[in-house]
Design an enzyme around this catalytic site. Structure first.
Site, PDB file in Angstrom:
ATOM      1  N   SER A   1      42.668  23.476  46.850  1.00 27.15           N
ATOM      2  CA  SER A   1      43.710  22.465  46.607  1.00 27.15           C
ATOM      3  C   SER A   1      43.316  21.108  47.181  1.00 27.15           C
ATOM      4  CB  SER A   1      45.040  22.916  47.222  1.00 27.15           C
ATOM      5  OG  SER A   1      45.347  24.229  46.845  1.00 27.15           O
TER       6      SER A   1
HETATM    7  N1  SAH Z   1      44.504  28.150  49.540  1.00 24.71           N
HETATM    8  C1  SAH Z   1      43.345  28.134  48.717  1.00 24.71           C
HETATM    9  C2  SAH Z   1      43.676  27.731  47.293  1.00 24.71           C
HETATM   10  C3  SAH Z   1      43.195  28.727  46.319  1.00 24.71           C
HETATM   11  S1  SAH Z   1      43.777  28.544  44.656  1.00 24.71           S
HETATM   12  C4  SAH Z   1      42.255  27.255  49.318  1.00 24.71           C
HETATM   13  O1  SAH Z   1      42.499  26.603  50.325  1.00 24.71           O
HETATM   14  O2  SAH Z   1      41.157  27.273  48.793  1.00 24.71           O
HETATM   15  C5  SAH Z   1      44.998  29.791  44.570  1.00 24.71           C
HETATM   16  C6  SAH Z   1      44.555  31.205  44.737  1.00 24.71           C
HETATM   17  O3  SAH Z   1      45.693  32.030  44.516  1.00 24.71           O
HETATM   18  C7  SAH Z   1      43.481  31.698  43.781  1.00 24.71           C
HETATM   19  O4  SAH Z   1      42.387  32.127  44.518  1.00 24.71           O
HETATM   20  C8  SAH Z   1      44.160  32.860  43.048  1.00 24.71           C
HETATM   21  O5  SAH Z   1      43.284  33.934  42.771  1.00 24.71           O
HETATM   22  C9  SAH Z   1      45.227  33.270  44.033  1.00 24.71           C
HETATM   23  N2  SAH Z   1      46.328  34.051  43.499  1.00 24.71           N
HETATM   24  C10 SAH Z   1      46.987  33.912  42.319  1.00 24.71           C
HETATM   25  N3  SAH Z   1      47.935  34.871  42.219  1.00 24.71           N
HETATM   26  C11 SAH Z   1      47.867  35.624  43.356  1.00 24.71           C
HETATM   27  C12 SAH Z   1      48.571  36.773  43.845  1.00 24.71           C
HETATM   28  N4  SAH Z   1      49.540  37.367  43.143  1.00 24.71           N
HETATM   29  N5  SAH Z   1      48.232  37.261  45.048  1.00 24.71           N
HETATM   30  C13 SAH Z   1      47.232  36.694  45.784  1.00 24.71           C
HETATM   31  N6  SAH Z   1      46.534  35.633  45.373  1.00 24.71           N
HETATM   32  C14 SAH Z   1      46.848  35.100  44.172  1.00 24.71           C
END
Ligand code: SAH
Length: 257
Positions: free
Chosen positions: A99
């Site tokens: 993000s």
């Molecule tokens: N906080 C992260 C952002 C990652 S993007 C960072 O700092 O890099 C969001 C993430 O949410 C993705 O990796 C995606 O696979 C995950 N995601 C989506 N649905 C999810 C779920 N039901 N449970 C766990 N993770 C999920």
């Protein structure tokens, strides 16, 4: 934020943040001592990024200090490292993104304003949905006593584990699981942050929120696409506030090996 903090000159050191616990200071020290592997003086570039975030309205000194302590370039591919301190989301593989720093800061700032977090100057227990590469979990580790972060894509869960290992953040636990279900064994949480947005807030998140806790998540909104919502749990129920329009990757259910 207390009045004395507001008057302080930036950058605020983590050990000047009032009742900061030992782990937080230790985490910051561990991070600062991690070799960057790059010629880039990352602390300096990071400081400039944080100053921009501050100019753009991020106000919470604790959050700014935490962002300035975490080497974001170590969470992205080497080819993208030079863009790591721009305020932009970047690909982390498997169709997902790390993000934007301003959004990470904004969400954590909102969460830190929940009733319980405000009372103790930090959050006690935090649940993050969507570990991705682990960046936000590392920022959270400086502001919470305990961080539990759930990821449904095994390959990203493994990647986050690998990227976070050198930082040795003893108060972060990465869990491979479906975050739509929250993580009941450690509930209730004083803060819940979702990095992926669905059509509605899963009931499990609301159930696992502590009284006085605050949940911050993107959620679909008919007219606007996706908006950031903050939900406070009180003794009498839930209070929901809608904030700005945002753009997050979709929240999906089930596990991917
Ligand atoms: N906080 C992260 C952002 C990652 S993007 C960072 O700092 O890099 C969001 C993430 O949410 C993705 O990796 C995606 O696979 C995950 N995601 C989506 N649905 C999810 C779920 N039901 N449970 C766990 N993770 C999920």
């Amino acid at each position: 934020m207390s009045g004395s903090q507001r008057g302080r000159k930036f950058p605020l050191r983590l050990d000047q943040m009032g009742p900061v616990r030992k782990t937080l200071v230790q985490n910051a020290a561990a991070i600062a001592n991690t070799p960057t592997g790059l010629g880039l003086d990352s602390a300096d570039v990071r400081r400039r990024m944080v100053e921009r975030l501050r100019d753009e309205g991020l106000r919470d000194e604790r959050v700014l200090a935490a962002i300035s302590a975490v080497p974001r370039h170590q969470f992205v591919d080497a080819a993208l490292a030079t863009q790591a301190y721009e305020d932009t989301s970047l690909p982390i593989g498997h169709g997902q993104t790390i993000s934007k720093p301003s959004v990470v800061g904004r969400m954590i700032e909102l969460m830190m304003n929940g009733v319980n977090a405000r009372a103790v100057q930090r959050v006690d227990r935090v649940l993050e949905i969507g570990s991705g590469c682990g960046y936000q979990a590392a920022v959270l580790s400086l502001l919470a006593r305990q961080v539990l972060s759930v990821e449904r894509l095994k390959l990203l869960h493994d990647k986050a584990r690998e990227l976070m290992a050198p930082l040795r953040l003893a108060n972060v636990r990465l869990v491979y699981g479906d975050g739509m279900l929250g993580h009941a064994p450690n509930a209730p949480y004083d803060g819940i942050i979702a990095a992926a947005g669905g059509d509605a807030l899963p009931q499990a998140w609301l159930d696992q929120l502590a009284i006085g806790g605050r949940l911050v998540a993107p959620v679909r909104d008919g007219a606007n696409g996706q908006v950031l919502v903050a939900v406070d749990r009180t003794e009498h129920g839930y209070e929901r506030r809608v904030h700005e329009v945002v753009q997050f990757v979709p929240l999906k259910s089930g596990l991917v090996r």
